[in-house]
Design a protein around this motif. Structure first.
Motif, short mmCIF file in Angstrom:
data_model
loop_
_atom_site.label_atom_id
_atom_site.label_comp_id
_atom_site.label_asym_id
_atom_site.label_seq_id
_atom_site.Cartn_x
_atom_site.Cartn_y
_atom_site.Cartn_z
N UNK A 1 0.86 -1.18 0.00
CA UNK A 1 0.00 0.00 0.00
C UNK A 1 0.89 1.24 0.00
N UNK A 2 0.57 2.20 -0.84
CA UNK A 2 1.37 3.42 -0.93
C UNK A 2 0.89 4.43 0.11
N UNK A 3 1.83 5.00 0.86
CA UNK A 3 1.53 6.03 1.84
C UNK A 3 2.03 7.38 1.34
N UNK A 4 1.42 8.48 1.79
CA UNK A 4 1.89 9.80 1.38
C UNK A 4 3.21 10.15 2.08
N UNK A 5 3.74 11.30 1.77
CA UNK A 5 4.95 11.79 2.42
C UNK A 5 4.73 11.91 3.92
N UNK A 6 5.82 11.89 4.67
CA UNK A 6 5.75 11.85 6.14
C UNK A 6 4.93 13.02 6.69
N UNK A 7 5.13 14.21 6.16
CA UNK A 7 4.41 15.37 6.69
C UNK A 7 2.90 15.22 6.48
N UNK A 8 2.52 14.74 5.30
CA UNK A 8 1.11 14.54 5.01
C UNK A 8 0.54 13.40 5.85
N UNK A 9 1.35 12.35 6.04
CA UNK A 9 0.90 11.20 6.84
C UNK A 9 0.64 11.64 8.28
N UNK A 10 1.50 12.50 8.81
CA UNK A 10 1.30 12.97 10.18
C UNK A 10 -0.03 13.71 10.32
N UNK A 11 -0.36 14.53 9.33
CA UNK A 11 -1.64 15.24 9.35
C UNK A 11 -2.81 14.26 9.32
N UNK A 12 -2.69 13.24 8.46
CA UNK A 12 -3.75 12.24 8.35
C UNK A 12 -3.93 11.51 9.67
N UNK A 13 -2.83 11.09 10.28
CA UNK A 13 -2.91 10.35 11.54
C UNK A 13 -3.59 11.19 12.62
N UNK A 14 -3.22 12.46 12.69
CA UNK A 14 -3.82 13.35 13.69
C UNK A 14 -5.33 13.46 13.49
N UNK A 15 -5.74 13.58 12.24
CA UNK A 15 -7.18 13.70 11.95
C UNK A 15 -7.91 12.40 12.27
N UNK A 16 -7.27 11.25 11.98
CA UNK A 16 -7.90 9.96 12.30
C UNK A 16 -8.05 9.81 13.81
N UNK A 17 -6.98 10.15 14.53
CA UNK A 17 -7.00 9.96 15.99
C UNK A 17 -7.95 10.94 16.68
N UNK A 18 -8.14 12.11 16.09
CA UNK A 18 -9.04 13.10 16.69
C UNK A 18 -10.49 12.88 16.27
N UNK A 19 -10.71 11.92 15.37
CA UNK A 19 -12.06 11.63 14.92
C UNK A 19 -12.60 12.62 13.91
N UNK A 20 -11.70 13.47 13.33
CA UNK A 20 -12.16 14.45 12.35
C UNK A 20 -12.30 13.85 10.96
N UNK A 21 -11.69 12.70 10.73
CA UNK A 21 -11.81 12.02 9.43
C UNK A 21 -11.76 10.52 9.68
N UNK A 22 -12.59 9.78 8.94
CA UNK A 22 -12.60 8.31 9.06
C UNK A 22 -11.57 7.71 8.11
N UNK A 23 -10.75 6.79 8.60
CA UNK A 23 -9.76 6.17 7.71
C UNK A 23 -10.43 5.38 6.59
N UNK A 24 -9.85 5.45 5.39
CA UNK A 24 -10.33 4.63 4.28
C UNK A 24 -9.90 3.19 4.44
N UNK A 25 -10.26 2.35 3.47
CA UNK A 25 -10.01 0.91 3.58
C UNK A 25 -8.53 0.58 3.69
#
Length: 393
Positions: A32-56
């Motif tokens: 599975x391809x992941x985005x750049x580290x800076x973008x991944x950090x933003x995604x993780x924060x949003x997932x953990x804060x419940x602001x965005x649901x992780x995709x499959x």
């Protein structure tokens, strides 16, 4: 309020950087391809804060990293809308459904027993249409039944769905296998049946392991063993086998050996009361232990175990005997015993052709890679030609 995703990270005393390291390792295993580290950090924060649901893809990575189920991580169920669209289209009954009565349920139980008896001999290809054709009737009976008859109808629905999941797994369709097995778990939850739920969880673990998701497989095996004292010995043993396989895929050899030994001890205590996993014998556990040895790069152990296992393999378990032979051929090849590998693989090929088992064929594909140095030998060239022709079927 902490989300379950954030709680899972904090329980391991990980920083977000630690989590991203683990996610990158898991993504490489899962292709599975992941985005750049800076973008991944933003995604993780949003997932953990419940602001965005992780995709499959992210859900699969989190399950792998935390060795947990989606439910434990507070994620969506396995049956995402895009996956539901892949479910086979089921025929709808044109006539009125039969009245719900014990005779109809007995009929379905007897048909199921016949399918289960035939499956190890004939494989999945001819059974999938036959089993699936019964599903609309079962669903209608579950809808119409009440009181104790509904319990019986739902239990039949669980057995048929789990069996259909297994048949799809043996055809190599892991997505359909997981979808039907999830449906079986829905039925088991409605019944509040701890034994059936445990069995279905270990089946899901098997599917995840064969798809290369070892961490997720571990989490599902652990879920199957959550209440071990409530489980018959063979159910515990087959769930421990799933856990051992995940340990092997994760390179945890000591834990794998201990788990297999625990499963063997339970088989010694098994009675005839268990109807869900009667196949979990010493011969079966030997074959699975050998598969763990192959994954741990220990072919000598695999050969000794498989050779002994084949001497007592039940004749009616033809498909599993073919898988056992294919794994033995792989072990021979790793030890550079080309003659032994060819002779054993030839027997496995015959069973793969007669049963249509994709799992045997997948093991033979693993064998081919080990036989590459001898590909110009007449026997090996013929074996490769035959496997190539099967791939085109």
């Amino acid at each position: 309020m902490k989300t379950k995703l954030q709680a899972a990270r904090l329980a391991r005393q990980w920083s977000q950087a630690d989590l991203m390291d683990a996610m990158e390792d898991a993504a490489e295993r899962l292709a599975v391809a992941l985005p750049a580290r800076s973008s991944l950090k933003t995604q993780v924060s949003m997932f953990e804060n419940g602001r965005r649901a992780p995709g499959s893809d992210y859900q699969a990575i989190f399950c792998e990293v935390y060795q947990s189920t989606r439910i434990e991580l507070g994620l969506a169920l396995e049956t995402a809308p895009s996956q539901l669209e892949a479910l086979p289209t089921l025929p709808s009954p044109r006539a009125l459904s039969p009245q719900v009565n014990p005779e109809v349920l007995t009929y379905l139980q007897s048909i199921f027993a016949q399918h289960a008896q035939a499956e190890p001999l004939v494989g999945p290809r001819f059974l999938v249409p036959a089993v699936q054709s019964q599903v609309p009737l079962i669903e209608q009976l579950c809808k119409d039944a009440s009181s104790s008859l509904r319990q019986d109808a739902v239990h039949i629905g669980a057995r048929y769905s789990e069996f259909l999941g297994w048949l799809y797994q043996d055809t190599g369709d892991s997505q359909a296998a997981m979808l039907w097995t999830n449906r079986a778990l829905d039925y088991a939850y409605e019944l509040d049946d701890a034994v059936l739920s445990s069995y279905v969880f270990q089946r899901r673990s098997n599917i995840a392991a064969e798809a290369g998701q070892a961490g997720y497989a571990m989490g599902l095996a652990n879920a199957a063993l959550r209440n071990p004292r409530k489980l018959p010995n063979q159910i515990r043993a087959v769930a421990l086998r799933a856990r051992a396989n995940a340990h092997a895929q994760l390179g945890q050899s000591d834990e794998c050996a201990r788990t297999i030994d625990e499963a063997r001890a339970l088989v010694d205590k098994a009675t005839d009361d268990d109807t869900l996993a009667p196949y979990c014998s010493h011969a079966y556990l030997d074959m699975e232990a050998a598969n763990c040895a192959l994954q741990l790069q220990r072919p000598h152990e695999a050969v000794q175990t498989l050779e002994a296992s084949l001497t007592r393999w039940p004749a009616e378990q033809q498909r599993d005997r073919g898988l056992c032979l294919a794994r033995l051929a792989t072990a021979y090849a790793q030890l550079e015993d080309v003659e032994g590998a060819y002779a054993t693989a030839s027997q496995a090929v015959a069973i793969a052709q007669s049963t249509g088992s994709a799992r045997i064929f997948a093991e033979l594909g693993r064998l081919q890679a080990h036989l590459t140095p001898w590909r110009k030998l007449v026997e090996i060239a013929e074996l490769n030609r035959l496997l190539g022709s099967m791939k085109g079927d």
